[in-house]
Write an enzyme that holds these catalytic residues in place. Structure first.
Site, PDB file in Angstrom:
ATOM      1  N   CYS A   2       0.850  -1.183   0.000  1.00  0.00           N
ATOM      2  CA  CYS A   2       0.000   0.000   0.000  1.00  0.00           C
ATOM      3  C   CYS A   2       0.888   1.235   0.000  1.00  0.00           C
ATOM      4  O   CYS A   2       1.940   1.265   0.636  1.00  0.00           O
ATOM      5  CB  CYS A   2      -0.942   0.102   1.200  1.00  0.00           C
ATOM      6  SG  CYS A   2      -2.093  -1.258   1.303  1.00  0.00           S
ATOM      7  N   ARG A  27       3.832  -0.280  -4.848  1.00  0.00           N
ATOM      8  CA  ARG A  27       3.580  -0.821  -3.512  1.00  0.00           C
ATOM      9  C   ARG A  27       2.231  -1.555  -3.419  1.00  0.00           C
ATOM     10  O   ARG A  27       1.924  -2.177  -2.400  1.00  0.00           O
ATOM     11  CB  ARG A  27       3.570   0.312  -2.480  1.00  0.00           C
ATOM     12  CG  ARG A  27       4.831   1.130  -2.472  1.00  0.00           C
ATOM     13  CD  ARG A  27       4.728   2.236  -1.455  1.00  0.00           C
ATOM     14  NE  ARG A  27       4.633   1.702  -0.121  1.00  0.00           N
ATOM     15  CZ  ARG A  27       5.657   1.377   0.634  1.00  0.00           C
ATOM     16  NH1 ARG A  27       6.880   1.522   0.173  1.00  0.00           N
ATOM     17  NH2 ARG A  27       5.480   0.904   1.843  1.00  0.00           N
ATOM     18  N   TRP A  73      -2.848  -2.647  -1.650  1.00  0.00           N
ATOM     19  CA  TRP A  73      -2.552  -4.070  -1.832  1.00  0.00           C
ATOM     20  C   TRP A  73      -3.352  -4.760  -0.737  1.00  0.00           C
ATOM     21  O   TRP A  73      -3.041  -4.637   0.446  1.00  0.00           O
ATOM     22  CB  TRP A  73      -1.054  -4.324  -1.657  1.00  0.00           C
ATOM     23  CG  TRP A  73      -0.660  -5.735  -1.908  1.00  0.00           C
ATOM     24  CD1 TRP A  73      -0.351  -6.301  -3.104  1.00  0.00           C
ATOM     25  CD2 TRP A  73      -0.499  -6.769  -0.917  1.00  0.00           C
ATOM     26  NE1 TRP A  73      -0.026  -7.621  -2.934  1.00  0.00           N
ATOM     27  CE2 TRP A  73      -0.108  -7.941  -1.609  1.00  0.00           C
ATOM     28  CE3 TRP A  73      -0.667  -6.833   0.465  1.00  0.00           C
ATOM     29  CZ2 TRP A  73       0.125  -9.146  -0.945  1.00  0.00           C
ATOM     30  CZ3 TRP A  73      -0.434  -8.032   1.114  1.00  0.00           C
ATOM     31  CH2 TRP A  73      -0.038  -9.176   0.401  1.00  0.00           C
ATOM     32  N   ASN A  97      -1.321   2.198   5.807  1.00  0.00           N
ATOM     33  CA  ASN A  97      -0.469   1.149   5.252  1.00  0.00           C
ATOM     34  C   ASN A  97      -0.012   0.275   6.414  1.00  0.00           C
ATOM     35  O   ASN A  97       0.611   0.778   7.350  1.00  0.00           O
ATOM     36  CB  ASN A  97       0.744   1.795   4.550  1.00  0.00           C
ATOM     37  CG  ASN A  97       1.847   0.803   4.199  1.00  0.00           C
ATOM     38  OD1 ASN A  97       3.014   1.160   4.147  1.00  0.00           O
ATOM     39  ND2 ASN A  97       1.503  -0.442   3.956  1.00  0.00           N
ATOM     40  N   GLY A  98      -0.355  -1.015   6.349  1.00  0.00           N
ATOM     41  CA  GLY A  98       0.047  -1.923   7.423  1.00  0.00           C
ATOM     42  C   GLY A  98      -1.087  -2.882   7.728  1.00  0.00           C
ATOM     43  O   GLY A  98      -2.002  -3.048   6.923  1.00  0.00           O
ATOM     44  N   GLU A 464      16.547 -18.276  -8.245  1.00  0.00           N
ATOM     45  CA  GLU A 464      16.171 -16.906  -8.620  1.00  0.00           C
ATOM     46  C   GLU A 464      15.507 -16.864  -9.999  1.00  0.00           C
ATOM     47  O   GLU A 464      14.523 -16.149 -10.199  1.00  0.00           O
ATOM     48  CB  GLU A 464      17.418 -16.005  -8.550  1.00  0.00           C
ATOM     49  CG  GLU A 464      17.208 -14.544  -8.910  1.00  0.00           C
ATOM     50  CD  GLU A 464      16.149 -13.826  -8.059  1.00  0.00           C
ATOM     51  OE1 GLU A 464      15.652 -14.372  -7.072  1.00  0.00           O
ATOM     52  OE2 GLU A 464      15.795 -12.694  -8.457  1.00  0.00           O
ATOM     53  N   LYS A 468      11.682 -15.535 -10.568  1.00  0.00           N
ATOM     54  CA  LYS A 468      11.379 -14.455 -11.532  1.00  0.00           C
ATOM     55  C   LYS A 468      10.307 -14.903 -12.518  1.00  0.00           C
ATOM     56  O   LYS A 468       9.373 -14.172 -12.808  1.00  0.00           O
ATOM     57  CB  LYS A 468      12.622 -14.127 -12.321  1.00  0.00           C
ATOM     58  CG  LYS A 468      13.533 -12.984 -12.174  1.00  0.00           C
ATOM     59  CD  LYS A 468      13.378 -11.788 -11.382  1.00  0.00           C
ATOM     60  CE  LYS A 468      12.792 -11.888 -10.011  1.00  0.00           C
ATOM     61  NZ  LYS A 468      13.613 -11.382  -8.945  1.00  0.00           N
ATOM     62  N   GLU A 471       6.892 -15.224 -10.851  1.00  0.00           N
ATOM     63  CA  GLU A 471       6.385 -13.945 -10.375  1.00  0.00           C
ATOM     64  C   GLU A 471       5.750 -13.111 -11.489  1.00  0.00           C
ATOM     65  O   GLU A 471       4.721 -12.481 -11.276  1.00  0.00           O
ATOM     66  CB  GLU A 471       7.568 -13.194  -9.755  1.00  0.00           C
ATOM     67  CG  GLU A 471       7.241 -11.896  -9.115  1.00  0.00           C
ATOM     68  CD  GLU A 471       8.461 -11.275  -8.445  1.00  0.00           C
ATOM     69  OE1 GLU A 471       9.602 -11.627  -8.800  1.00  0.00           O
ATOM     70  OE2 GLU A 471       8.265 -10.430  -7.572  1.00  0.00           O
ATOM     71  N   HIS A 487      15.689 -37.750  -7.241  1.00  0.00           N
ATOM     72  CA  HIS A 487      15.009 -38.193  -6.021  1.00  0.00           C
ATOM     73  C   HIS A 487      13.505 -37.897  -6.063  1.00  0.00           C
ATOM     74  O   HIS A 487      12.869 -37.798  -5.017  1.00  0.00           O
ATOM     75  CB  HIS A 487      15.662 -37.556  -4.796  1.00  0.00           C
ATOM     76  CG  HIS A 487      17.085 -37.984  -4.641  1.00  0.00           C
ATOM     77  ND1 HIS A 487      17.434 -39.262  -4.267  1.00  0.00           N
ATOM     78  CD2 HIS A 487      18.238 -37.331  -4.886  1.00  0.00           C
ATOM     79  CE1 HIS A 487      18.759 -39.363  -4.254  1.00  0.00           C
ATOM     80  NE2 HIS A 487      19.269 -38.210  -4.629  1.00  0.00           N
ATOM     81  N   LYS A 586       5.802  -4.365  -4.365  1.00  0.00           N
ATOM     82  CA  LYS A 586       7.255  -4.315  -4.239  1.00  0.00           C
ATOM     83  C   LYS A 586       7.727  -4.510  -2.804  1.00  0.00           C
ATOM     84  O   LYS A 586       8.637  -5.263  -2.536  1.00  0.00           O
ATOM     85  CB  LYS A 586       7.734  -2.959  -4.771  1.00  0.00           C
ATOM     86  CG  LYS A 586       9.225  -2.729  -4.707  1.00  0.00           C
ATOM     87  CD  LYS A 586       9.916  -3.468  -5.810  1.00  0.00           C
ATOM     88  CE  LYS A 586      11.409  -3.306  -5.786  1.00  0.00           C
ATOM     89  NZ  LYS A 586      12.049  -4.379  -6.570  1.00  0.00           N
TER      90      LYS A 586
END
Ligand code: M6R
Length: 591
Positions: A2, A27, A73, A97-98, A464, A468, A471, A487, A586
């Site tokens: 947010c 955000r 968000w 925000n939170g 990574e 990516k 995402e 395995h 983000k």
């Protein structure tokens, strides 16, 4: 997550808040809202979707010189217009925000008083509490209210009885204030206010401010406090997308500079950090981080152990904090975070400190919350990263952690004959050769499932690369140690499953090749990213991307770049916006 924004000044607030929210969209971008206060009355627009929707609904025509805005968000409640902020109750309007962890209990109290709620968010209860604790003194009302809150918050609050002031406060969520000639801007992050601000103040946990057109007064719970503002030229910082269609590609192209700047600054900063003595005494290293930063920790573990023979463990921050971690004497905890605001990483660093560890922060943001928790800070110099998918910050973290590994080795009496010089130049070379990745992306975008494998330090690139791809292209994928395939995971291989392999360590190459032969024998298509030309030619390999030869231990600095590009191009082929992947944001400032 947010973004919150506020303005009080001589100008019309709506365009300023709107532009600020656009810059904070990284955000959160599932709903947005703005409220202005004029002549004792609020006007507001709230909508689902991106900030641009506000403009389409006429938000720029709202009039008033004081207001607040929000880009969301969602945590509690779907991204609907009702759940979008600002939230109102009585004389108050708030953006938050939170997460308010005890909202259910607080809401119960409000309902018992007969109050009605208009949303299903945790945040609305704050507006109700403000109305309940209203004592005619704006600051005191806010203080009484936040004493009841558990969780995290950055708040900007309007009260119609105080038509020229915004009250703000924070606890575990970031907030900055920028003072300019025309007024004061409030935001969750610097990019939203930098170009207009002459002096910037960073609010810290437990602090409050009353923000008027010409004056900002700061307080803690007890009294007024003086705060030092930053007066460097923020306008020169480059937050714009420039000629690029997406921040992500711009940021990939900025990797050489990120590496160069981080390596240069490390040399100076390390000298003055007093860390040499700490490293001499360090017997054990614990790295805590999330997401991409966690993957840089995985690479660092290999390098710390290989070069300095110091036992290193890497923990996902959210697991570390709830695992009742054992901190033995002479443990160095390294908290890695691009933003320096990730809630789990902050909590892990705090816990480590409480348990007696020396905490070193590795962050890209100079005045972030992590810097006030840590005993020492080493900054990465990737520059502002806006794309939700981390790219250049990862290369900057690797540069810093590998440099630290060399210092650790020296502190332990070893003299590693290795250098990171030249990696910035080599990364430029890799970027110039990324065009052919578009062909790979065309094929991979049609797959149902993708595997990434690597051995040793290459494993961090497998993780990574896979993160990516997931995402931003929304393709299911997994990063695996090459030797672990047999395995169980090998059962997934068929001719429709691309296997992305990273191979840069000569001493491990034959072993990894064994795994690749097993994949090929089962029809899997292998895309090889390697520094070793002889393996690129092998008949089992379907496509190969040759990386410049380099110091093997540091190869993730280069090997990750085509994987970042692969995710980017695959996202485009699948019609996704790589800068704003669904459901994500983000900066993860909630737990
Ligand atoms: O700001 P941080 O480095 O603490 O962020 C950690 C993760 O949230 C972040 O790396 C995330 O995984 C990225 N979006 C991955 O691209």
């Amino acid at each position: 997550m947010c973004g919150i924004m506020g303005y009080v000044g001589k100008k019309n607030a709506a365009p300023i808040i709107y532009e600020g929210l656009k810059k904070l969209e990284y955000r959160g971008y599932d709903s947005a809202g703005v409220a202005l206060l004029q002549d004792g009355f609020y006007t507001a627009i709230k909508c689902s979707g991106r900030v641009e929707e506000l403009k389409k609904r006429g938000a720029l025509n709202l009039s008033g010189k004081i207001g607040i805005g929000h880009t969301r968000w969602a945590t509690h409640g779907a991204p609907t217009p009702e759940n979008a902020h600002p939230h109102f109750y009585g004389k108050f309007a708030i953006v938050h925000n939170g997460i308010i962890e005890n909202y259910a209990e607080l809401m119960h109290e409000c309902l018992e008083r007969g109050e009605k709620f208009s949303s299903s968010t945790d945040s609305e209860v704050i507006a109700h509490l403000l109305a309940f604790y209203d004592c005619g003194n704006f600051l005191e009302t806010v203080k009484k209210t936040v004493r009841r809150l558990r969780g995290s918050y950055a708040l900007a609050i309007l009260c119609s009885d105080f038509p020229n002031e915004i009250a703000v406060c924070r606890e575990k969520s970031p907030l900055v204030l920028g003072v300019s000639e025309d007024g004061v801007r409030i935001a969750s992050d610097l990019p939203a206010i930098a170009s207009e601000s002459k002096t910037v103040y960073v609010l810290r946990d437990g602090e409050f401010a009353l923000v008027g057109q010409k004056k900002v007064s700061f307080y803690d719970q007890e009294r007024e406090i003086q705060k030092e503002g930053m007066t460097e030229s923020f306008a020169s910082q480059n937050f714009s997308r420039g000629k690029y269609e997406h921040y992500m590609w711009k940021e990939i192209e900025e990797i050489p500079t990120a590496i160069d700047q981080t390596l240069r600054n490390f040399k100076v900063n390390f000298c003055f950090s007093g860390l040499c003595e700490v490293l001499c005494q360090t017997e054990y290293i614990e790295i805590v981080a999330c997401g991409t930063a966690y993957h840089s920790g995985i690479a660092a573990k290999y390098v710390f152990e290989k070069l300095a023979r110091v036992k290193t463990n890497v923990s996902v921050a959210s697991e570390f904090r709830y695992a009742d971690p054992i901190i033995s004497p002479h443990t160095l905890v390294i908290a890695v975070s691009q933003s320096g605001e990730t809630a789990d990483t902050l909590a892990a660093a705090e816990l480590a400190k409480q348990r007696g560890a020396y905490v070193l922060a590795v962050t890209n943001v100079a005045h972030s919350s992590l810097t006030s928790i840590a005993d020492r800070v080493l900054q990465t110099y990737a520059g502002t990263e806006i794309g939700v998918a981390a790219t250049k910050s990862f290369n900057a973290q690797l540069s810093l952690l590998f440099s630290l590994a060399l210092e650790l080795a020296k502190a332990k009496g070893m003299s590693p004959n290795l250098t990171l010089d030249g990696f910035s130049l080599l990364s430029r070379q890799v970027i110039l050769s990324l065009n052919k990745i578009q062909e790979y992306a065309e094929e991979i975008s049609k797959a149902n499932h993708v595997l990434f494998i690597g051995r040793g330090v290459d494993y961090c690139c497998a993780l990574e690369g896979s993160l990516k791809l997931k995402e931003i292209s929304y393709l299911p994928s997994e990063g695996y140690p090459a030797g672990e395939l047999k395995h169980g995971t090998l059962a997934l291989i068929d001719e429709k499953t691309p296997v992305i392999a990273i191979l840069t360590r000569r001493e491990l190459a034959e072993k990894t090749m064994n795994a690749l032969c097993e994949v090929s024998a089962r029809g899997g298509k292998i895309y090889l990213f390697t520094t070793l030309p002889e393996y690129a030619e092998r008949e089992e390999i379907y496509r190969s991307f040759l990386l410049p030869s380099c110091e093997e231990l540091f190869s993730p600095l280069l090997a990750v770049i085509p994987l970042q590009a692969l995710a980017y191009f695959t996202a485009l082929k699948r019609g996704n916006d790589p800068d704003k992947p669904r459901h994500l944001a983000k900066s993860v400032t909630v737990e």
